[in-house]
Structures are given as C-alpha cells and as structure tokens.
Design an enzyme around this catalytic site. Structure first.
Site, PDB file in Angstrom:
ATOM      1  NE  ARG A 226      12.163 -37.194 -70.059  1.00  0.00           N
ATOM      2  CZ  ARG A 226      12.385 -37.475 -68.768  1.00  0.00           C
ATOM      3  NH1 ARG A 226      11.503 -37.134 -67.856  1.00  0.00           N
ATOM      4  NH2 ARG A 226      13.518 -38.066 -68.408  1.00  0.00           N
ATOM      5  CG  HIS A 274      11.210 -32.186 -65.064  1.00  0.00           C
ATOM      6  ND1 HIS A 274      11.467 -32.387 -66.398  1.00  0.00           N
ATOM      7  CD2 HIS A 274      11.417 -33.388 -64.479  1.00  0.00           C
ATOM      8  CE1 HIS A 274      11.826 -33.652 -66.606  1.00  0.00           C
ATOM      9  NE2 HIS A 274      11.804 -34.286 -65.434  1.00  0.00           N
TER      10      HIS A 274
HETATM   11  P1  NDP Z   1      10.085 -48.183 -66.771  1.00  0.00           P
HETATM   12  O1  NDP Z   1      10.989 -48.453 -67.929  1.00  0.00           O
HETATM   13  O2  NDP Z   1      10.288 -48.974 -65.526  1.00  0.00           O
HETATM   14  O3  NDP Z   1       8.565 -48.392 -67.227  1.00  0.00           O
HETATM   15  C1  NDP Z   1       8.100 -48.042 -68.474  1.00  0.00           C
HETATM   16  C2  NDP Z   1       6.677 -48.580 -68.649  1.00  0.00           C
HETATM   17  O4  NDP Z   1       6.140 -48.060 -69.851  1.00  0.00           O
HETATM   18  C3  NDP Z   1       6.636 -50.128 -68.782  1.00  0.00           C
HETATM   19  O5  NDP Z   1       5.498 -50.626 -68.110  1.00  0.00           O
HETATM   20  C4  NDP Z   1       6.488 -50.332 -70.286  1.00  0.00           C
HETATM   21  O6  NDP Z   1       5.820 -51.527 -70.671  1.00  0.00           O
HETATM   22  C5  NDP Z   1       5.639 -49.134 -70.656  1.00  0.00           C
HETATM   23  N1  NDP Z   1       5.777 -48.794 -72.081  1.00  0.00           N
HETATM   24  C6  NDP Z   1       6.882 -48.381 -72.753  1.00  0.00           C
HETATM   25  N2  NDP Z   1       6.612 -48.172 -74.046  1.00  0.00           N
HETATM   26  C7  NDP Z   1       5.291 -48.480 -74.214  1.00  0.00           C
HETATM   27  C8  NDP Z   1       4.417 -48.476 -75.317  1.00  0.00           C
HETATM   28  N3  NDP Z   1       4.838 -48.117 -76.542  1.00  0.00           N
HETATM   29  N4  NDP Z   1       3.138 -48.860 -75.114  1.00  0.00           N
HETATM   30  C9  NDP Z   1       2.700 -49.232 -73.894  1.00  0.00           C
HETATM   31  N5  NDP Z   1       3.499 -49.253 -72.784  1.00  0.00           N
HETATM   32  C10 NDP Z   1       4.773 -48.882 -72.952  1.00  0.00           C
HETATM   33  O7  NDP Z   1      10.189 -46.618 -66.480  1.00  0.00           O
HETATM   34  P2  NDP Z   1      10.038 -45.846 -65.078  1.00  0.00           P
HETATM   35  O8  NDP Z   1       8.743 -46.258 -64.470  1.00  0.00           O
HETATM   36  O9  NDP Z   1      11.255 -45.973 -64.268  1.00  0.00           O
HETATM   37  O10 NDP Z   1       9.970 -44.318 -65.585  1.00  0.00           O
HETATM   38  C11 NDP Z   1       8.970 -43.879 -66.472  1.00  0.00           C
HETATM   39  C12 NDP Z   1       9.273 -42.470 -66.990  1.00  0.00           C
HETATM   40  O11 NDP Z   1       9.005 -41.504 -65.986  1.00  0.00           O
HETATM   41  C13 NDP Z   1      10.717 -42.181 -67.371  1.00  0.00           C
HETATM   42  O12 NDP Z   1      11.035 -42.708 -68.653  1.00  0.00           O
HETATM   43  C14 NDP Z   1      10.769 -40.671 -67.335  1.00  0.00           C
HETATM   44  O13 NDP Z   1      10.467 -40.131 -68.602  1.00  0.00           O
HETATM   45  C15 NDP Z   1       9.662 -40.296 -66.350  1.00  0.00           C
HETATM   46  N6  NDP Z   1      10.188 -39.646 -65.149  1.00  0.00           N
HETATM   47  C16 NDP Z   1       9.805 -38.360 -64.857  1.00  0.00           C
HETATM   48  C17 NDP Z   1      10.260 -37.723 -63.720  1.00  0.00           C
HETATM   49  C18 NDP Z   1       9.751 -36.379 -63.319  1.00  0.00           C
HETATM   50  O14 NDP Z   1      10.220 -35.817 -62.331  1.00  0.00           O
HETATM   51  N7  NDP Z   1       8.785 -35.825 -63.997  1.00  0.00           N
HETATM   52  C19 NDP Z   1      11.204 -38.393 -62.821  1.00  0.00           C
HETATM   53  C20 NDP Z   1      11.508 -39.745 -63.184  1.00  0.00           C
HETATM   54  C21 NDP Z   1      11.034 -40.325 -64.319  1.00  0.00           C
HETATM   55  P3  NDP Z   1       6.424 -52.991 -70.320  1.00  0.00           P
HETATM   56  O15 NDP Z   1       6.257 -53.121 -68.813  1.00  0.00           O
HETATM   57  O16 NDP Z   1       5.540 -53.931 -71.050  1.00  0.00           O
HETATM   58  O17 NDP Z   1       7.859 -52.949 -70.750  1.00  0.00           O
HETATM   59  C1  OXD Z   2      14.083 -38.699 -64.798  1.00  0.00           C
HETATM   60  C2  OXD Z   2      13.697 -37.311 -64.626  1.00  0.00           C
HETATM   61  O1  OXD Z   2      13.846 -39.247 -65.879  1.00  0.00           O
HETATM   62  O2  OXD Z   2      14.164 -36.681 -63.666  1.00  0.00           O
HETATM   63  O3  OXD Z   2      14.624 -39.302 -63.848  1.00  0.00           O
HETATM   64  O4  OXD Z   2      12.912 -36.767 -65.402  1.00  0.00           O
END
Ligand code: NDP
Ligand code: OXD
Length: 311
Positions: A226, A274
């Site tokens: 993000r 994006h």
């Molecule tokens: P997940 O919820 O599967 O993974 C999130 C990860 O972040 C977990 O490993 C979690 O730790 C870690 N995390 C969360 N908060 C913290 C923190 N405060 N400190 C350290 N680690 C933290 O999410 P996804 O992998 O499915 O997606 C990740 C992000 O990618 C989405 O939220 C979205 O914003 C972005 N995205 C962007 C897209 C684009 O086109 N640019 C498309 C799709 C997604 P733990 O494993 O310990 O819970």
């Molecule tokens: C998502 C994105 O979070 O598209 O899936 O950014």
C-alpha cells in the site's frame, strides 16, 4: 440467498454480478446500482464500497472482499463490529506477485537498465558477472503472498529473509525475523526490500528514513502493498544521499499518482499503476462462490479478518 455486488465502477460491479450469478445459479445476485433502496442482501461482495452500504443494508450476514487487503473496508465508519469479513486468499495473486518481484529484482541485479542504455548508445559491452550473495532480499510480510515471493526468489539462488509478526517459518531455507525487536537486524542484512505487509496502524509509514537507511548500501525498494506504507517525501532524498539506488513502486498515497508527482520523472523510480497482482476473474469467483456456499451451510471458512489486528 441474496448477494449484493458493490465495487468502484458500474462496469466492474456488473461484471462481478454476472460472473457470480453464473457461478451461483441458486442465488439472487444484484449490483449496487440496480436499486437505490435497501436490497436486504445476505452477503455483500465488495471492493472499496461506499459508506452508504452499511447504512442501507441491515441484514448482511457476511462481507466478502474482492481483494487481499481490507484496509479500505475496515476504515468505513458504520461497518458493524461483529460482521464477518472474508478476504481473498491468493486466488492467483501469489504467482503475479512472484513475477513482479522477480522482474524488478533481476532488472536491478543483472543491470538490464544499463544494457538498455547501452543499446540506445549502440554499445556492445558485457558487464561483470552477477554474485547473488551481493543481493540479499528481505520480504516484509510473510503471509499468503509474501511467502510465495520469498520462495520464488530463493528458487533463483538469492539469499532471502522474511519478517512477520509471529516469525512462523513458511518456507525451508528462508531465514525468519519476528516482530519490531528483530526489524533492525532484518534490515541490516537486506539489500532488496520487498513490502507485502497489510496496511494497519502498526505498519503505516514503516518505509521511512529511519528504516530504509538501515538497509545495505545500494539498496532497492519494491513496494507492492500500500502507498501509505511509504513516507514518500523520504524516498528521493535517501537516493540523493546514495543510501538507496532505486525503487519499484506499484502503490501510492494518492492513486492515480498525480501528474506533477516527482516520482514520475525520476529515472531511479519505476512506476506501475497498482497492478502487481490483480483479482483474476475466474479464480476470484471460484474462491468467493465456494466460500459463500460453505458459509451459508454454517461451515468454517478461511480468510476471516481478525478485526483486532487489522488484517
Ligand atoms: P496476509 O494477511 O496473508 O499476510 C500478512 C503478513 O504480514 C503476515 O505474515 C503477518 O504476520 C505480517 N504482518 C502484519 N502486520 C505485521 C506487523 N505489524 N509486523 C510484522 N509483520 C506483520 O496478507 P497477503 O499476503 O494476502 O497480502 C498482503 C498485502 O498485499 C495486502 O494486505 C494488500 O495490501 C497487498 N496487496 C497488494 C496488491 C497489489 O496489486 N499491489 C494486490 C494484493 C494485495 P503473521 O504471519 O505473523 O500474521
Ligand atoms: C488487493 C489489491 O489488496 O488489489 O487485493 O490491492
């Protein structure tokens, strides 16, 4: 069962309505713009819905998010605290993220932009061989998407580490760092930093001068999570000071990126709109429709957002 599709454009929400109606013939599937009054839907399938959704629809039993990140949804005032929210899990996004990161990483490490400049100058000049040990990659956020990126990069022979809250090992051979105490050590061993964290109160602004200046010299930032993760005004000064050599950015504080933004014209910054991983129609509809059926049968579904932690 009644399903209401709500998205950011009329075309998009009609597309999701038609695809879900085809996948769930037993359901009545409607789009937000079809009727200005309450639809009394059981399920909402949404991407960045308007505030009015939760004012109008009072009978919702669950919300299914058409993306992985739920930051925009959770920010809506009036979102009922006990309404289950189910996010998209992978649905083909992991492979897209892996492709995106491999492309950006290899472009930097194999110096493909230097070769492009050489071609423009009609120069034939092989550059020194690549030593992958000089390009340690660090993945912030080792969830569904981050773990796949880490695996793909490790498969090419780059040293890889991951950082998450819990530090749970998801992939063999990937060094894990857990929580804020371990962040400095993780940054100090990282040259290419990939951000795949969810946007929460704990992660907003995490890519800033204090963190980015701890990376190895000649670092490269890949932000595909993000825009609010990055303190944008810190980036170009860090490059001018020689701390970072480049950045590949897919997400921005303001999207579309305003025409006057300095990132557009800086040759050290690569911009995409994006698209690092889009919600693919077939995979998204398959996942959401099978989860809706399971949910309506009273079965447990995965991907339920934990409100307290914000992802
Ligand atoms: P997940 O919820 O599967 O993974 C999130 C990860 O972040 C977990 O490993 C979690 O730790 C870690 N995390 C969360 N908060 C913290 C923190 N405060 N400190 C350290 N680690 C933290 O999410 P996804 O992998 O499915 O997606 C990740 C992000 O990618 C989405 O939220 C979205 O914003 C972005 N995205 C962007 C897209 C684009 O086109 N640019 C498309 C799709 C997604 P733990 O494993 O310990 O819970
Ligand atoms: C998502 C994105 O979070 O598209 O899936 O950014």
């Amino acid at each position: 069962m009644k399903i209401l599709c709500v998205s950011t454009s009329l075309t998009e929400q009609s597309t999701w309505r038609d695809l879900l109606a085809a996948a769930l013939p037993q359901a009545e599937v409607v789009a937000w713009q079809d009727n200005a009054s309450a639809q009394d839907a059981d399920i909402a399938v949404v991407w960045k819905p308007p505030v009015a959704l939760f004012e109008r629809e009072r009978k919702l039993r669950a919300v299914f998010n058409l993306g992985a990140g739920v930051d925009a949804l959770l920010a809506i005032p009036g979102l009922p605290a006990d309404l289950p929210i189910v996010r998209l899990e992978d649905a083909g996004m992991g492979a897209q993220m892996a492709e995106y990161v491999v492309h950006a990483l290899v472009r930097a490490s194999r110096r493909f932009d230097d070769y492009e400049a050489q071609q423009r100058a009609r120069q034939w000049r092989p550059l020194p061989e690549l030593d992958r040990r000089q390009w340690p990659v660090g993945v912030l956020g080792m969830g569904v998407l981050g773990a796949q990126v880490a695996r793909a990069v490790a498969g090419l022979g780059y040293p890889v580490a991951g950082w998450s809250r819990g530090g749970r090992a998801t992939e063999a051979g990937i060094e894990m760092y857990a929580g804020s105490d371990a962040l400095p050590a993780f940054l100090r061993r990282t040259r290419v930093l990939v951000n795949l964290l969810p946007l929460t109160r704990g992660t907003e602004g995490i890519l800033c001068r204090a963190t980015l200046s701890q990376l190895l010299p000649q670092a490269h930032l890949i932000n595909i999570a993000r825009g609010q993760h990055l303190v944008e005004e810190d980036l170009l000064p860090l490059m001018d000071e020689g701390r970072l050599s480049g950045a590949t950015l897919d997400v921005f504080r303001q999207e579309p990126l305003p025409p006057g933004h300095p990132f557009w014209t800086d040759p050290r910054v690569t911009i995409t709109p994006h698209i690092a991983a889009i919600s693919l129609q077939r995979e998204t509809v398959e996942q959401i429709s099978s989860k809706i059926l399971a949910f309506m049968r009273g079965e447990a579904v995965t991907g339920i957002v934990e409100r307290g932690r914000g992802y």
